[in-house]
Scaffold this motif. Structure first.
Motif, PDB file in Angstrom:
ATOM      1  N   ILE A 301     -19.922 -47.909-100.811  1.00 56.77           N
ATOM      2  CA  ILE A 301     -20.877 -47.623-101.886  1.00 56.77           C
ATOM      3  C   ILE A 301     -22.017 -48.640-101.850  1.00 56.77           C
ATOM      4  O   ILE A 301     -23.197 -48.289-101.984  1.00 56.77           O
ATOM      5  N   ALA A 302     -21.676 -49.909-101.639  1.00 60.66           N
ATOM      6  CA  ALA A 302     -22.710 -50.942-101.560  1.00 60.66           C
ATOM      7  C   ALA A 302     -23.622 -50.726-100.355  1.00 60.66           C
ATOM      8  O   ALA A 302     -24.840 -50.910-100.439  1.00 60.66           O
ATOM      9  N   LEU A 303     -23.037 -50.321 -99.241  1.00 59.40           N
ATOM     10  CA  LEU A 303     -23.812 -50.091 -98.025  1.00 59.40           C
ATOM     11  C   LEU A 303     -24.771 -48.913 -98.206  1.00 59.40           C
ATOM     12  O   LEU A 303     -25.922 -48.951 -97.729  1.00 59.40           O
ATOM     13  N   LEU A 304     -24.339 -47.883 -98.907  1.00 61.39           N
ATOM     14  CA  LEU A 304     -25.223 -46.748 -99.182  1.00 61.39           C
ATOM     15  C   LEU A 304     -26.399 -47.171-100.060  1.00 61.39           C
ATOM     16  O   LEU A 304     -27.527 -46.694 -99.885  1.00 61.39           O
ATOM     17  N   GLY A 305     -26.138 -48.062-100.989  1.00 57.10           N
ATOM     18  CA  GLY A 305     -27.224 -48.556-101.816  1.00 57.10           C
ATOM     19  C   GLY A 305     -28.210 -49.412-101.056  1.00 57.10           C
ATOM     20  O   GLY A 305     -29.416 -49.388-101.326  1.00 57.10           O
ATOM     21  N   ARG A 306     -27.717 -50.146-100.072  1.00 58.59           N
ATOM     22  CA  ARG A 306     -28.549 -51.082 -99.307  1.00 58.59           C
ATOM     23  C   ARG A 306     -29.218 -50.439 -98.108  1.00 58.59           C
ATOM     24  O   ARG A 306     -30.349 -50.773 -97.751  1.00 58.59           O
ATOM     25  N   ARG A 307     -28.512 -49.500 -97.445  1.00 52.06           N
ATOM     26  CA  ARG A 307     -28.990 -48.942 -96.176  1.00 52.06           C
ATOM     27  C   ARG A 307     -29.032 -47.418 -96.224  1.00 52.06           C
ATOM     28  O   ARG A 307     -28.857 -46.737 -95.212  1.00 52.06           O
ATOM     29  N   GLY A 308     -29.289 -46.883 -97.405  1.00 54.36           N
ATOM     30  CA  GLY A 308     -29.266 -45.440 -97.591  1.00 54.36           C
ATOM     31  C   GLY A 308     -30.258 -44.687 -96.735  1.00 54.36           C
ATOM     32  O   GLY A 308     -29.973 -43.577 -96.268  1.00 54.36           O
ATOM     33  N   ALA A 309     -31.429 -45.264 -96.496  1.00 56.58           N
ATOM     34  CA  ALA A 309     -32.445 -44.568 -95.709  1.00 56.58           C
ATOM     35  C   ALA A 309     -31.936 -44.269 -94.304  1.00 56.58           C
ATOM     36  O   ALA A 309     -32.169 -43.181 -93.762  1.00 56.58           O
ATOM     37  N   ALA A 310     -31.251 -45.230 -93.693  1.00 56.00           N
ATOM     38  CA  ALA A 310     -30.708 -45.016 -92.349  1.00 56.00           C
ATOM     39  C   ALA A 310     -29.529 -44.051 -92.378  1.00 56.00           C
ATOM     40  O   ALA A 310     -29.436 -43.133 -91.551  1.00 56.00           O
ATOM     41  N   LEU A 311     -28.637 -44.223 -93.339  1.00 54.01           N
ATOM     42  CA  LEU A 311     -27.438 -43.390 -93.397  1.00 54.01           C
ATOM     43  C   LEU A 311     -27.746 -41.953 -93.793  1.00 54.01           C
ATOM     44  O   LEU A 311     -26.965 -41.043 -93.503  1.00 54.01           O
ATOM     45  N   SER A 312     -28.886 -41.721 -94.423  1.00 54.80           N
ATOM     46  CA  SER A 312     -29.249 -40.355 -94.824  1.00 54.80           C
ATOM     47  C   SER A 312     -29.415 -39.428 -93.626  1.00 54.80           C
ATOM     48  O   SER A 312     -29.321 -38.203 -93.767  1.00 54.80           O
ATOM     49  N   HIS A 313     -29.648 -39.989 -92.436  1.00 54.62           N
ATOM     50  CA  HIS A 313     -29.781 -39.153 -91.242  1.00 54.62           C
ATOM     51  C   HIS A 313     -28.476 -38.423 -90.908  1.00 54.62           C
ATOM     52  O   HIS A 313     -28.496 -37.438 -90.156  1.00 54.62           O
ATOM     53  N   LEU A 314     -27.349 -38.913 -91.443  1.00 54.91           N
ATOM     54  CA  LEU A 314     -26.081 -38.214 -91.228  1.00 54.91           C
ATOM     55  C   LEU A 314     -26.114 -36.807 -91.823  1.00 54.91           C
ATOM     56  O   LEU A 314     -25.423 -35.908 -91.339  1.00 54.91           O
ATOM     57  N   ILE A 315     -26.896 -36.616 -92.869  1.00 54.69           N
ATOM     58  CA  ILE A 315     -26.958 -35.314 -93.543  1.00 54.69           C
ATOM     59  C   ILE A 315     -27.973 -34.444 -92.814  1.00 54.69           C
ATOM     60  O   ILE A 315     -29.173 -34.704 -92.856  1.00 54.69           O
ATOM     61  N   THR A 316     -27.486 -33.412 -92.152  1.00 62.46           N
ATOM     62  CA  THR A 316     -28.386 -32.550 -91.382  1.00 62.46           C
ATOM     63  C   THR A 316     -28.628 -31.206 -92.041  1.00 62.46           C
ATOM     64  O   THR A 316     -29.637 -30.563 -91.780  1.00 62.46           O
ATOM     65  N   HIS A 317     -27.723 -30.765 -92.899  1.00 61.80           N
ATOM     66  CA  HIS A 317     -27.868 -29.442 -93.509  1.00 61.80           C
ATOM     67  C   HIS A 317     -27.387 -29.466 -94.953  1.00 61.80           C
ATOM     68  O   HIS A 317     -26.413 -30.152 -95.287  1.00 61.80           O
ATOM     69  N   ARG A 318     -28.090 -28.696 -95.788  1.00 67.55           N
ATOM     70  CA  ARG A 318     -27.724 -28.521 -97.186  1.00 67.55           C
ATOM     71  C   ARG A 318     -27.738 -27.025 -97.496  1.00 67.55           C
ATOM     72  O   ARG A 318     -28.756 -26.369 -97.257  1.00 67.55           O
ATOM     73  N   LEU A 319     -26.642 -26.515 -98.007  1.00 66.50           N
ATOM     74  CA  LEU A 319     -26.561 -25.096 -98.338  1.00 66.50           C
ATOM     75  C   LEU A 319     -25.956 -24.927 -99.725  1.00 66.50           C
ATOM     76  O   LEU A 319     -25.178 -25.772-100.181  1.00 66.50           O
ATOM     77  N   PRO A 320     -26.290 -23.811-100.399  1.00 65.99           N
ATOM     78  CA  PRO A 320     -25.639 -23.541-101.687  1.00 65.99           C
ATOM     79  C   PRO A 320     -24.179 -23.161-101.473  1.00 65.99           C
ATOM     80  O   PRO A 320     -23.799 -22.649-100.418  1.00 65.99           O
ATOM     81  N   LEU A 321     -23.371 -23.398-102.483  1.00 63.03           N
ATOM     82  CA  LEU A 321     -21.956 -23.067-102.417  1.00 63.03           C
ATOM     83  C   LEU A 321     -21.737 -21.595-102.108  1.00 63.03           C
ATOM     84  O   LEU A 321     -20.765 -21.228-101.439  1.00 63.03           O
ATOM     85  N   SER A 322     -22.641 -20.740-102.556  1.00 62.43           N
ATOM     86  CA  SER A 322     -22.506 -19.304-102.310  1.00 62.43           C
ATOM     87  C   SER A 322     -22.554 -18.962-100.830  1.00 62.43           C
ATOM     88  O   SER A 322     -22.141 -17.878-100.425  1.00 62.43           O
ATOM     89  N   ARG A 323     -23.044 -19.893 -99.997  1.00 64.77           N
ATOM     90  CA  ARG A 323     -23.068 -19.685 -98.547  1.00 64.77           C
ATOM     91  C   ARG A 323     -22.036 -20.588 -97.852  1.00 64.77           C
ATOM     92  O   ARG A 323     -22.196 -20.979 -96.707  1.00 64.77           O
ATOM     93  N   GLY A 324     -20.956 -20.859 -98.567  1.00 67.60           N
ATOM     94  CA  GLY A 324     -19.966 -21.803 -98.077  1.00 67.60           C
ATOM     95  C   GLY A 324     -19.286 -21.392 -96.783  1.00 67.60           C
ATOM     96  O   GLY A 324     -19.030 -22.224 -95.915  1.00 67.60           O
TER      97      GLY A 324
END
Length: 351
Positions: A301-324
């Motif tokens: 949690i602390a690392l996400l607060g400190r280095r979130g910009a770099a770690l955000s690259h892990l997230i490549t896709h976002r979809l609604p639950l209806s397309r689960g």
């Protein structure tokens, strides 16, 4: 409410409408409105109904998903640490409290633990009710999508902890999926020299490079031994495997120096045969890393607060639950890293 549920003891997952019979959470439980939930490798194994996930059968049907962030909307009797409005993430392990490990204060060594999303309803839904003790409060400054990375990042922190890697150590991480990439990131943050390798994995290795991982290699054009020697000039001090492929274990042990430490963090569908005589003569150590610890979760949690910009690259896709169901197909593809589901009507996008 919408929910992705494992309804039958066979391959597949169903998008269903469900709800709660009781108006309020049970004693000691908290109701959370989900804001973001990530698809984990364990979820993929459960949906594929791999043999090692047959333990889920007595608990079906259930809502899967354990990497989630949300906001508390209701609490049951006896809940003291959380109130409606609190923002939380889930550490999904529920230790039994009575085995030797639990009595010794080592819940990670619990012999009869239960997991949110595998033994009881999880977070691929609009809301979920879970015991208070699996929830951790997060600061308002940590955005929902990043917060949903807390649990997998804590898994990576624990894998590095188990390896004993220190500043200056030569660490090869096998497998550029979310856990492997996060593990390489954590090891590098601690001052280790890191090499992250994959096989026919150019897209995910490129993501790791954008995260700031200093050295990556695709083994489609070389061998692990050659890649390790090119990076380090010799064999590794630590190898952390996050592939779930037996061939990676064999190759990783080959590039590990005498008295080095090999950590298996992947989930393997089949047994693997080891040359124990060589392991003993070279005094190598083989360790397993699974789940996480209280300290590792707090560090994540602390690392996400400190280095979130770099770690955000892990997230490549976002979809609604209806397309689960579609999201699971995407998560199985080599082009996705971390796929997040949102209960609202968010259009899928690639970052």
């Amino acid at each position: 409410m919408l929910a992705l549920r494992k309804t039958r003891a066979r391959r597949g997952v169903d998008l269903v409408t469900t709800g709660y019979a009781e108006p309020l959470p049970a004693e000691g439980e908290v109701e959370v409105a989900i804001r973001a939930a990530g698809i984990c490798g364990s979820d993929l194994h459960a949906v594929a109904w791999d043999p090692s996930y047959s333990f889920m059968e007595p608990f079906l049907p259930l809502t899967i998903g354990h990497e989630f962030a949300g906001r508390v909307v209701a609490v049951g009797a006896g809940v003291t640490a959380l109130v409606p409005g609190d923002r939380v993430v889930c550490w999904p392990t529920l230790p039994c409290g009575t085995c030797d490990g639990c009595r010794a204060g080592r819940p990670s060594a619990c012999e009869a633990r239960r997991i949110v999303g595998l033994h009881r309803d999880g977070g691929f839904a609009e809301r979920v009710r879970v015991p208070e003790r699996v929830l951790h409060r997060i600061p308002e400054t940590l955005e929902d999508d990043l917060a949903a990375l807390s649990e997998p990042l804590a898994i990576a922190v624990n894998a590095v902890d188990v390896s004993g890697a220190q500043a200056g150590d030569r660490v090869a991480v096998l497998g550029p999926g979310p856990i492997g990439a996060a593990t390489a990131f954590v090891a590098q943050e601690r001052g280790a020299e890191v090499l992250l390798v994959g096989l026919d994995d150019a897209e995910r290795l490129a993501i790791a490079t954008r995260m700031g991982i200093a050295a990556t290699c695709d083994l489609s054009g070389t061998t692990l031994d050659a890649a390790v020697r090119a990076r380090f000039g010799g064999r590794c001090d630590r190898v952390i495997e996050a592939t779930g492929a037996a061939a990676s274990v064999a190759q990783g042990l080959e590039v590990l120096r005498p008295e080095g430490v090999f950590v298996a963090a992947g989930i393997h569908a089949r047994p693997f045969e080891i040359d124990l005589s060589r392991l003993v003569r070279e005094k190598k150590q083989l360790r397993g890393a699974h789940d996480t610890t209280e300290a590792a979760f707090a560090e994540a949690i602390a690392l996400l607060g400190r280095r979130g910009a770099a770690l955000s690259h892990l997230i490549t896709h976002r979809l609604p639950l209806s397309r689960g169901v579609e999201a699971f197909d995407l998560a199985r593809s080599g082009g996705a890293m971390k796929v997040l589901l949102h209960p609202d009507d968010l259009e899928g996008q690639t970052t």
